[in-house]
Design a protein around this motif. Sequence first.
Motif, PDB file in Angstrom:
ATOM      1  N   TRP A   1     -47.063 -38.224 -21.066  1.00  0.00           N
ATOM      2  CA  TRP A   1     -47.709 -38.987 -19.980  1.00  0.00           C
ATOM      3  C   TRP A   1     -49.180 -38.638 -19.833  1.00  0.00           C
ATOM      4  CZ3 TRP A   1     -43.291 -36.145 -19.769  1.00  0.00           C
ATOM      5  CH2 TRP A   1     -43.434 -34.807 -19.357  1.00  0.00           C
TER       6      TRP A   1
ATOM      7  N   THR B   1     -49.722 -24.282 -10.640  1.00  0.00           N
ATOM      8  CA  THR B   1     -50.695 -24.331 -11.743  1.00  0.00           C
ATOM      9  C   THR B   1     -49.989 -24.427 -13.097  1.00  0.00           C
ATOM     10  OG1 THR B   1     -50.811 -21.919 -11.651  1.00  0.00           O
ATOM     11  CG2 THR B   1     -52.534 -23.136 -10.479  1.00  0.00           C
TER      12      THR B   1
ATOM     13  N   PRO C   1     -41.872 -36.026  -6.955  1.00  0.00           N
ATOM     14  CA  PRO C   1     -41.494 -36.824  -5.799  1.00  0.00           C
ATOM     15  C   PRO C   1     -42.157 -36.255  -4.539  1.00  0.00           C
ATOM     16  CG  PRO C   1     -39.785 -35.215  -6.272  1.00  0.00           C
ATOM     17  CD  PRO C   1     -40.837 -35.035  -7.315  1.00  0.00           C
TER      18      PRO C   1
ATOM     19  N   ASP D   1     -36.692 -38.031 -11.408  1.00  0.00           N
ATOM     20  CA  ASP D   1     -37.929 -37.501 -11.996  1.00  0.00           C
ATOM     21  C   ASP D   1     -38.596 -38.529 -12.905  1.00  0.00           C
ATOM     22  OD1 ASP D   1     -39.097 -34.778 -11.827  1.00  0.00           O
ATOM     23  OD2 ASP D   1     -39.215 -35.045 -14.003  1.00  0.00           O
TER      24      ASP D   1
ATOM     25  N   ALA E   1     -40.221 -27.761  -3.709  1.00  0.00           N
ATOM     26  CA  ALA E   1     -41.181 -27.010  -2.884  1.00  0.00           C
ATOM     27  C   ALA E   1     -42.254 -27.916  -2.286  1.00  0.00           C
ATOM     28  CB  ALA E   1     -41.847 -25.919  -3.731  1.00  0.00           C
TER      29      ALA E   1
ATOM     30  N   GLU F   1     -47.885 -34.564  -5.953  1.00  0.00           N
ATOM     31  CA  GLU F   1     -47.254 -35.178  -7.128  1.00  0.00           C
ATOM     32  C   GLU F   1     -45.877 -35.716  -6.734  1.00  0.00           C
ATOM     33  OE1 GLU F   1     -47.349 -36.468  -9.850  1.00  0.00           O
ATOM     34  OE2 GLU F   1     -49.359 -35.985 -10.489  1.00  0.00           O
TER      35      GLU F   1
ATOM     36  N   ALA G   1     -46.179 -19.709  -7.643  1.00  0.00           N
ATOM     37  CA  ALA G   1     -45.114 -18.712  -7.510  1.00  0.00           C
ATOM     38  C   ALA G   1     -45.235 -17.688  -8.636  1.00  0.00           C
ATOM     39  CB  ALA G   1     -43.762 -19.416  -7.559  1.00  0.00           C
ATOM     40  N   ASP G   2     -45.778 -18.122  -9.764  1.00  0.00           N
ATOM     41  CA  ASP G   2     -46.053 -17.218 -10.883  1.00  0.00           C
ATOM     42  C   ASP G   2     -47.514 -16.761 -10.745  1.00  0.00           C
ATOM     43  OD1 ASP G   2     -46.806 -16.149 -13.338  1.00  0.00           O
ATOM     44  OD2 ASP G   2     -45.669 -17.604 -14.525  1.00  0.00           O
TER      45      ASP G   2
HETATM   46  P1  NAD Z   1     -44.423 -27.068 -14.410  1.00  0.00           P
HETATM   47  O1  NAD Z   1     -43.095 -26.415 -14.439  1.00  0.00           O
HETATM   48  O2  NAD Z   1     -45.263 -27.069 -15.637  1.00  0.00           O
HETATM   49  O3  NAD Z   1     -45.294 -26.455 -13.227  1.00  0.00           O
HETATM   50  C1  NAD Z   1     -44.794 -26.252 -11.942  1.00  0.00           C
HETATM   51  C2  NAD Z   1     -45.471 -25.004 -11.386  1.00  0.00           C
HETATM   52  O4  NAD Z   1     -45.083 -24.876 -10.021  1.00  0.00           O
HETATM   53  C3  NAD Z   1     -45.056 -23.724 -12.085  1.00  0.00           C
HETATM   54  O5  NAD Z   1     -46.224 -23.014 -12.479  1.00  0.00           O
HETATM   55  C4  NAD Z   1     -44.240 -22.974 -11.061  1.00  0.00           C
HETATM   56  O6  NAD Z   1     -44.369 -21.559 -11.165  1.00  0.00           O
HETATM   57  C5  NAD Z   1     -44.858 -23.487  -9.758  1.00  0.00           C
HETATM   58  N1  NAD Z   1     -44.000 -23.361  -8.594  1.00  0.00           N
HETATM   59  C6  NAD Z   1     -42.675 -23.608  -8.498  1.00  0.00           C
HETATM   60  N2  NAD Z   1     -42.240 -23.392  -7.247  1.00  0.00           N
HETATM   61  C7  NAD Z   1     -43.324 -23.030  -6.523  1.00  0.00           C
HETATM   62  C8  NAD Z   1     -43.527 -22.687  -5.157  1.00  0.00           C
HETATM   63  N3  NAD Z   1     -42.522 -22.676  -4.291  1.00  0.00           N
HETATM   64  N4  NAD Z   1     -44.769 -22.386  -4.781  1.00  0.00           N
HETATM   65  C9  NAD Z   1     -45.802 -22.387  -5.642  1.00  0.00           C
HETATM   66  N5  NAD Z   1     -45.667 -22.690  -6.944  1.00  0.00           N
HETATM   67  C10 NAD Z   1     -44.448 -23.012  -7.385  1.00  0.00           C
HETATM   68  O7  NAD Z   1     -44.141 -28.569 -13.928  1.00  0.00           O
HETATM   69  P2  NAD Z   1     -45.117 -29.818 -14.035  1.00  0.00           P
HETATM   70  O8  NAD Z   1     -44.717 -30.650 -15.200  1.00  0.00           O
HETATM   71  O9  NAD Z   1     -46.502 -29.386 -13.889  1.00  0.00           O
HETATM   72  O10 NAD Z   1     -44.673 -30.636 -12.721  1.00  0.00           O
HETATM   73  C11 NAD Z   1     -45.228 -30.346 -11.459  1.00  0.00           C
HETATM   74  C12 NAD Z   1     -45.086 -31.557 -10.557  1.00  0.00           C
HETATM   75  O11 NAD Z   1     -45.739 -32.661 -11.168  1.00  0.00           O
HETATM   76  C13 NAD Z   1     -43.634 -31.994 -10.324  1.00  0.00           C
HETATM   77  O12 NAD Z   1     -43.527 -32.474  -9.028  1.00  0.00           O
HETATM   78  C14 NAD Z   1     -43.448 -33.124 -11.319  1.00  0.00           C
HETATM   79  O13 NAD Z   1     -42.470 -34.069 -10.923  1.00  0.00           O
HETATM   80  C15 NAD Z   1     -44.826 -33.746 -11.323  1.00  0.00           C
HETATM   81  N6  NAD Z   1     -45.141 -34.451 -12.562  1.00  0.00           N
HETATM   82  C16 NAD Z   1     -45.695 -35.672 -12.453  1.00  0.00           C
HETATM   83  C17 NAD Z   1     -45.981 -36.401 -13.590  1.00  0.00           C
HETATM   84  C18 NAD Z   1     -46.529 -37.775 -13.478  1.00  0.00           C
HETATM   85  O14 NAD Z   1     -46.489 -38.497 -14.461  1.00  0.00           O
HETATM   86  N7  NAD Z   1     -47.036 -38.182 -12.321  1.00  0.00           N
HETATM   87  C19 NAD Z   1     -45.747 -35.846 -14.859  1.00  0.00           C
HETATM   88  C20 NAD Z   1     -45.198 -34.580 -14.925  1.00  0.00           C
HETATM   89  C21 NAD Z   1     -44.911 -33.876 -13.771  1.00  0.00           C
END
Ligand code: NAD
Length: 342
Positions: free
Chosen positions: A272, A10, A97, A172, A77, A95, A36-37
């Motif tokens: 993005w 989240t 990768p 990424d 994860a 999402e 995880a948080d």
């Molecule tokens: P973020 O750091 O804001 O959020 C990631 C969340 O995952 C965090 O709240 C973290 O506590 C949680 N987390 C980590 N390990 C975990 C686990 N084992 N179990 C449960 N929760 C866990 O990162 P984000 O920017 O939201 O990115 C999340 C995903 O989205 C990544 O895979 C990233 O590559 C992808 N992403 C895609 C785009 C796109 O343009 N398609 C853009 C940004 C991010």
Amino acid sequence: MTVRVGVIGTGMMGQDHIRRISRVLAGGAVTAVSDADADRAARVAAGLPGARVHPAGQELITDSEVDAVVVTSWGPAHEEYVLAAIAAGKPVFCEKPLATTAEACQRIIKAEQGAGRRMVQVGFMRRYDAACRALRAAVAAGEIGTPLLMHCAHRNAAVPPYGFTTEMMISDSAVHEIDLVRWLFGEEIAAVTILRPRRSSKGAAGLHDPLVVILETAGGILVDVELFVNATYGYDIRGEVVGEHGTVALAGGGPAVLRHDGRRSDAVPADWRERFGAAFDAELQDWLTAVAAGSCTGPGSWDGLAATVIAQAGHEALRTGRRTPVTLPGRPGLYSAAGGPS
Ligand code: NAD
Ligand code: ISE
């Protein structure tokens, strides 16, 4: 039918997808979250009447009030949650990768093959972007003749000062151009070379920003991608295909051009979420619609595997400074159709 969705992760993307499922799209409702948080998950759930918070993603997946799963946790994860969703018989939107190693992606493909049907959509949203689709349609219609070259730029305003490595610029960020090129030209990528221009002082110590990635397709199209993840001025995504008798480029900038006081200007998106907002809406709507119909039609596990294999070749090219050939395994019949809109 309303698809009851559980979201694992989240953070920024998880919250953005929760917002669109809850307030923008049709046919979905978020009924459970996990992170995880735990505090973050609880805060997000507070804005979702009736949604449950699960301390572990695995529990969310087996919740009887969850029909389908969105995985927006960190990349490392992804594999365990995607595998658990397949095992539980629940469709999953993951999402990018798909997973961080080729072996992990292969395990997902094996599980999906075992299930006998496609169950995974990967978040390659550019396939749903109007400008990228227009580029692909122009190439496919032969409007510029045989494509020879493509020039891309991928600029983030900034990346976090800790934890974002030079390798991640490929796996990424450039992973989106890797997927775009495969989908745009309908050809696999055969080799990767990485060039290192002068380093920007704006990046964290140890980050080699910018980079130039050269992708060669199996048919000989050469694609250069400027990757600049601390460009400071905004989020700027460019692409131009050069063909035998013309070129076609992504339209850039904001929706309006201002002419005022002897100057002409338009907006540069912040990130993005702004640039690809409509594409994210379209990809998740496509996923919800397919889930409700019992199908899965977007970019899938094969595309996730190919992107990861190519990104890993990019990591090797970065390490060695050499042109690195890409070796993809055979494409299973389950993945014969190109995923996403035509
Ligand atoms: P973020 O750091 O804001 O959020 C990631 C969340 O995952 C965090 O709240 C973290 O506590 C949680 N987390 C980590 N390990 C975990 C686990 N084992 N179990 C449960 N929760 C866990 O990162 P984000 O920017 O939201 O990115 C999340 C995903 O989205 C990544 O895979 C990233 O590559 C992808 N992403 C895609 C785009 C796109 O343009 N398609 C853009 C940004 C991010
Ligand atoms: C981010 O994780 C994304 O996926 C964005 O789409 C990409 O443009 C950006 O470079 C990445 O950091």
